[in-house]
Design a protein around this motif. Sequence first.
Motif, mmCIF file in Angstrom:
data_model
loop_
_atom_site.group_PDB
_atom_site.id
_atom_site.type_symbol
_atom_site.label_atom_id
_atom_site.label_comp_id
_atom_site.label_asym_id
_atom_site.label_seq_id
_atom_site.Cartn_x
_atom_site.Cartn_y
_atom_site.Cartn_z
ATOM 1 N N CYS A 197 46.471 37.997 40.996
ATOM 2 C CA CYS A 197 45.938 37.859 39.278
ATOM 3 C C CYS A 197 44.813 36.910 39.397
ATOM 4 O O CYS A 197 44.614 35.973 39.954
ATOM 5 N N SER A 198 43.718 37.476 38.842
ATOM 6 C CA SER A 198 42.680 36.680 38.269
ATOM 7 C C SER A 198 42.887 35.535 37.667
ATOM 8 O O SER A 198 42.077 34.486 37.935
ATOM 9 N N ASP A 199 43.641 35.427 36.971
ATOM 10 C CA ASP A 199 43.912 33.923 36.188
ATOM 11 C C ASP A 199 44.321 32.805 37.237
ATOM 12 O O ASP A 199 44.231 31.979 36.675
ATOM 13 N N ASP A 200 44.833 33.315 38.392
ATOM 14 C CA ASP A 200 45.046 32.437 39.328
ATOM 15 C C ASP A 200 44.042 31.423 39.672
ATOM 16 O O ASP A 200 44.258 30.298 40.221
ATOM 17 N N TYR A 201 42.891 31.900 39.830
ATOM 18 C CA TYR A 201 41.591 31.236 40.055
ATOM 19 C C TYR A 201 40.726 30.811 38.653
ATOM 20 O O TYR A 201 39.521 30.254 38.928
ATOM 21 N N LYS A 205 33.163 32.302 35.345
ATOM 22 C CA LYS A 205 34.126 32.588 36.656
ATOM 23 C C LYS A 205 34.794 33.810 36.788
ATOM 24 O O LYS A 205 35.453 34.039 37.912
ATOM 25 N N ILE A 206 34.518 34.743 35.839
ATOM 26 C CA ILE A 206 35.252 36.080 35.821
ATOM 27 C C ILE A 206 34.991 37.036 37.144
ATOM 28 O O ILE A 206 36.025 37.316 37.635
ATOM 29 N N ASN A 241 46.199 42.106 36.104
ATOM 30 C CA ASN A 241 44.906 42.112 35.731
ATOM 31 C C ASN A 241 44.637 42.988 34.508
ATOM 32 O O ASN A 241 45.667 43.687 34.125
ATOM 33 N N ARG A 242 43.547 42.947 33.842
ATOM 34 C CA ARG A 242 43.301 43.791 32.979
ATOM 35 C C ARG A 242 43.252 45.255 33.451
ATOM 36 O O ARG A 242 44.010 45.995 32.611
ATOM 37 N N ASN A 243 42.772 45.763 34.546
ATOM 38 C CA ASN A 243 42.835 46.961 34.961
ATOM 39 C C ASN A 243 42.466 48.076 34.024
ATOM 40 O O ASN A 243 43.203 49.233 33.703
ATOM 41 N N LEU A 244 41.461 47.907 33.095
ATOM 42 C CA LEU A 244 41.385 48.871 31.925
ATOM 43 C C LEU A 244 40.369 50.006 32.204
ATOM 44 O O LEU A 244 40.514 50.967 31.673
ATOM 45 N N GLU A 269 36.847 39.135 42.247
ATOM 46 C CA GLU A 269 36.719 39.298 43.596
ATOM 47 C C GLU A 269 37.583 38.672 44.708
ATOM 48 O O GLU A 269 38.245 39.376 45.512
ATOM 49 N N LEU A 270 38.066 37.330 44.230
ATOM 50 C CA LEU A 270 38.912 36.791 45.096
ATOM 51 C C LEU A 270 40.472 37.501 44.551
ATOM 52 O O LEU A 270 41.061 37.613 45.761
#
Length: 99
Positions: free
Chosen positions: A45-49, A63-64, A92-95, A69-70
Amino acid sequence: MEIETKEYVAGEVIILRGLPGSGKTHYKEQKIAHKEWPTDTIVCCSDDYMTDKDGKYRFRDYKIKEADELCFLKFFKAIEDTSQYKTIVIDNRNLQHID
């Protein structure tokens, strides 16, 4: 929100897709809280970063790219380590197709 499940050689990948605020993280947290996913599940999850030094979520638009990338690297490593993770969840968004 849309949920897409794909199988790979060692297990399954669950892709949570949706706009920000559509309930992806809430859905993930409920599944974890109710132990509905195997114990060898890893969540990417990108939010973790996006957490600060106190562990609080703090969105920072600059930082998006780094967070995405992470998250991708974490996913890629999880796929490589098939002995450890049988279920991989991507929150993630995965849109777009490229996501």
